[in-house]
Design a protein around this motif. Structure first.
Motif, PDB file in Angstrom:
ATOM      1  N   GLN A 103      -9.406   2.356   8.452  1.00  0.00           N
ATOM      2  CA  GLN A 103      -8.200   2.831   9.106  1.00  0.00           C
ATOM      3  C   GLN A 103      -7.199   3.287   8.056  1.00  0.00           C
ATOM      4  O   GLN A 103      -7.179   2.776   6.938  1.00  0.00           O
ATOM      5  CB  GLN A 103      -7.576   1.731   9.973  1.00  0.00           C
ATOM      6  N   VAL A 104      -6.377   4.265   8.432  1.00  0.00           N
ATOM      7  CA  VAL A 104      -5.347   4.767   7.530  1.00  0.00           C
ATOM      8  C   VAL A 104      -4.210   3.760   7.504  1.00  0.00           C
ATOM      9  O   VAL A 104      -3.633   3.445   8.545  1.00  0.00           O
ATOM     10  CB  VAL A 104      -4.820   6.138   7.993  1.00  0.00           C
ATOM     11  N   LEU A 105      -3.881   3.246   6.310  1.00  0.00           N
ATOM     12  CA  LEU A 105      -2.828   2.251   6.207  1.00  0.00           C
ATOM     13  C   LEU A 105      -1.579   2.796   5.527  1.00  0.00           C
ATOM     14  O   LEU A 105      -0.476   2.307   5.762  1.00  0.00           O
ATOM     15  CB  LEU A 105      -3.326   1.011   5.464  1.00  0.00           C
ATOM     16  N   ALA A 106      -1.726   3.798   4.677  1.00  0.00           N
ATOM     17  CA  ALA A 106      -0.552   4.338   3.978  1.00  0.00           C
ATOM     18  C   ALA A 106      -0.802   5.787   3.608  1.00  0.00           C
ATOM     19  O   ALA A 106      -1.948   6.186   3.354  1.00  0.00           O
ATOM     20  CB  ALA A 106      -0.251   3.526   2.721  1.00  0.00           C
ATOM     21  N   SER A 107       0.270   6.569   3.569  1.00  0.00           N
ATOM     22  CA  SER A 107       0.177   7.966   3.138  1.00  0.00           C
ATOM     23  C   SER A 107       1.557   8.422   2.705  1.00  0.00           C
ATOM     24  O   SER A 107       2.571   7.873   3.143  1.00  0.00           O
ATOM     25  CB  SER A 107      -0.349   8.864   4.263  1.00  0.00           C
ATOM     26  N   THR A 108       1.594   9.431   1.846  1.00  0.00           N
ATOM     27  CA  THR A 108       2.882   9.937   1.376  1.00  0.00           C
ATOM     28  C   THR A 108       3.405  11.063   2.252  1.00  0.00           C
ATOM     29  O   THR A 108       4.601  11.355   2.214  1.00  0.00           O
ATOM     30  CB  THR A 108       2.773  10.451  -0.071  1.00  0.00           C
ATOM     31  N   THR A 109       2.541  11.711   3.013  1.00  0.00           N
ATOM     32  CA  THR A 109       2.965  12.775   3.912  1.00  0.00           C
ATOM     33  C   THR A 109       2.180  12.679   5.212  1.00  0.00           C
ATOM     34  O   THR A 109       1.109  12.063   5.270  1.00  0.00           O
ATOM     35  CB  THR A 109       2.731  14.176   3.311  1.00  0.00           C
ATOM     36  N   GLU A 110       2.713  13.283   6.237  1.00  0.00           N
ATOM     37  CA  GLU A 110       2.013  13.319   7.515  1.00  0.00           C
ATOM     38  C   GLU A 110       0.709  14.097   7.395  1.00  0.00           C
ATOM     39  O   GLU A 110      -0.307  13.737   7.996  1.00  0.00           O
ATOM     40  CB  GLU A 110       2.920  13.941   8.580  1.00  0.00           C
ATOM     41  N   GLN A 111       0.712  15.170   6.603  1.00  0.00           N
ATOM     42  CA  GLN A 111      -0.514  15.942   6.387  1.00  0.00           C
ATOM     43  C   GLN A 111      -1.611  15.073   5.802  1.00  0.00           C
ATOM     44  O   GLN A 111      -2.764  15.123   6.236  1.00  0.00           O
ATOM     45  CB  GLN A 111      -0.245  17.119   5.439  1.00  0.00           C
ATOM     46  N   THR A 127       0.821  -1.205   0.000  1.00  0.00           N
ATOM     47  CA  THR A 127       0.000   0.000   0.000  1.00  0.00           C
ATOM     48  C   THR A 127       0.860   1.262   0.000  1.00  0.00           C
ATOM     49  O   THR A 127       0.488   2.262  -0.615  1.00  0.00           O
ATOM     50  CB  THR A 127      -0.963   0.002   1.201  1.00  0.00           C
ATOM     51  N   GLN A 128       2.019   1.221   0.668  1.00  0.00           N
ATOM     52  CA  GLN A 128       2.896   2.391   0.643  1.00  0.00           C
ATOM     53  C   GLN A 128       3.443   2.613  -0.767  1.00  0.00           C
ATOM     54  O   GLN A 128       3.539   3.746  -1.238  1.00  0.00           O
ATOM     55  CB  GLN A 128       4.052   2.212   1.622  1.00  0.00           C
TER      56      GLN A 128
END
Length: 244
Positions: A57-65, A29-30
């Protein structure tokens, strides 16, 4: 499209490698959200996955924002990504300043974070929906039809991989694996926080340091994060890139 033919092929090959070589839901997912930013010209991306208890649930993101904005959608139970998940249809918002009353709280939060446009794509196969992918842009304007097709295709590859793994394993085992992956994400957040505090980094820089070290030393991201949290990995080595 010709300019990104090579990177696009590479993205699909790497996604396939993630599925075949050593199935790791976090890395899959990342890689998906990273590829979306690299290929589609968006500024950030995040992915929500349905947990065994039917919550998202949040599993992956490219930034903290992006991670916090996705989390905000889940907590407020409103936003384009949730609608894409529930409906199984892509949700395109070209300009959040137009009709902000559609999702007033989300629009205010996204605009405050500097995002003007959102494209939410479902992770679905036929009638089954398992999550959604959010693509954030800091400028107003719609993604091209080709970009949307590419984004949905990337999401579909991840969806097929997750569902194939479910089909190959008993349901309770998959649910346990999924819960483990979600718990692992918490450990990764803890490791990010520890690196950020020790190194004077922001959360995005800390994650980049953690992931870069894992890749450079052929370590699983989840194993490295757990070692950081448990104190068996030397944080100073991670911060300066020293090999273990």
């Amino acid at each position: 499209m010709n300019e990104r033919e090579g990177p696009l092929v590479k993205a699909f090959v790497e996604l396939a490698d993630t599925l075949v070589a050593d199935y790791d839901l976090i890395e899959l997912t990342q890689r998906l959200v990273d590829d979306c930013v690299g290929l589609l010209g968006v500024d950030a991306a995040g992915l929500l996955l349905a947990a065994p208890d039917d919550g998202l649930q949040v599993l992956a993101s490219t930034t903290e924002q992006a991670r916090l904005l996705e989390l905000f959608q889940v907590q407020s139970e409103a936003g384009p990504c949730l609608l894409a998940y529930r409906s199984g249809v892509g949700v395109l918002v070209d300009d959040l300043t137009v009709e902000p009353e559609r999702w007033p709280a989300f629009a205010r939060r996204a605009l405050a974070d500097g995002f003007r446009a959102v494209c939410a794509l479902p992770l679905r196969l036929r009638q089954e929906r398992i999550g959604a992918l959010n693509l954030f842009s800091t400028t107003a304007g719609a993604l091209s039809s080709q970009d949307i097709l590419v984004g949905q295709a990337l999401a579909d590859v991840a969806t097929i991989g997750i569902l194939h793994q479910r089909a190959a394993t008993r349901s309770e085992t998959i649910n346990r694996q999924l819960q483990t992956a979600l718990n692992t994400r918490i450990i990764i957040e803890q490791a990010k926080g520890m690196l950020a505090e020790r190194g004077g980094l922001d959360m995005d820089q800390a994650f980049g340091q953690l992931r870069g070290y894992a890749r450079a030393n052929h370590l699983r991201l989840t194993d490295l994060a757990r070692a950081v949290v448990e104190g068996t990995a030397e944080i100073g080595e991670l911060l300066d890139g020293t090999a273990p």
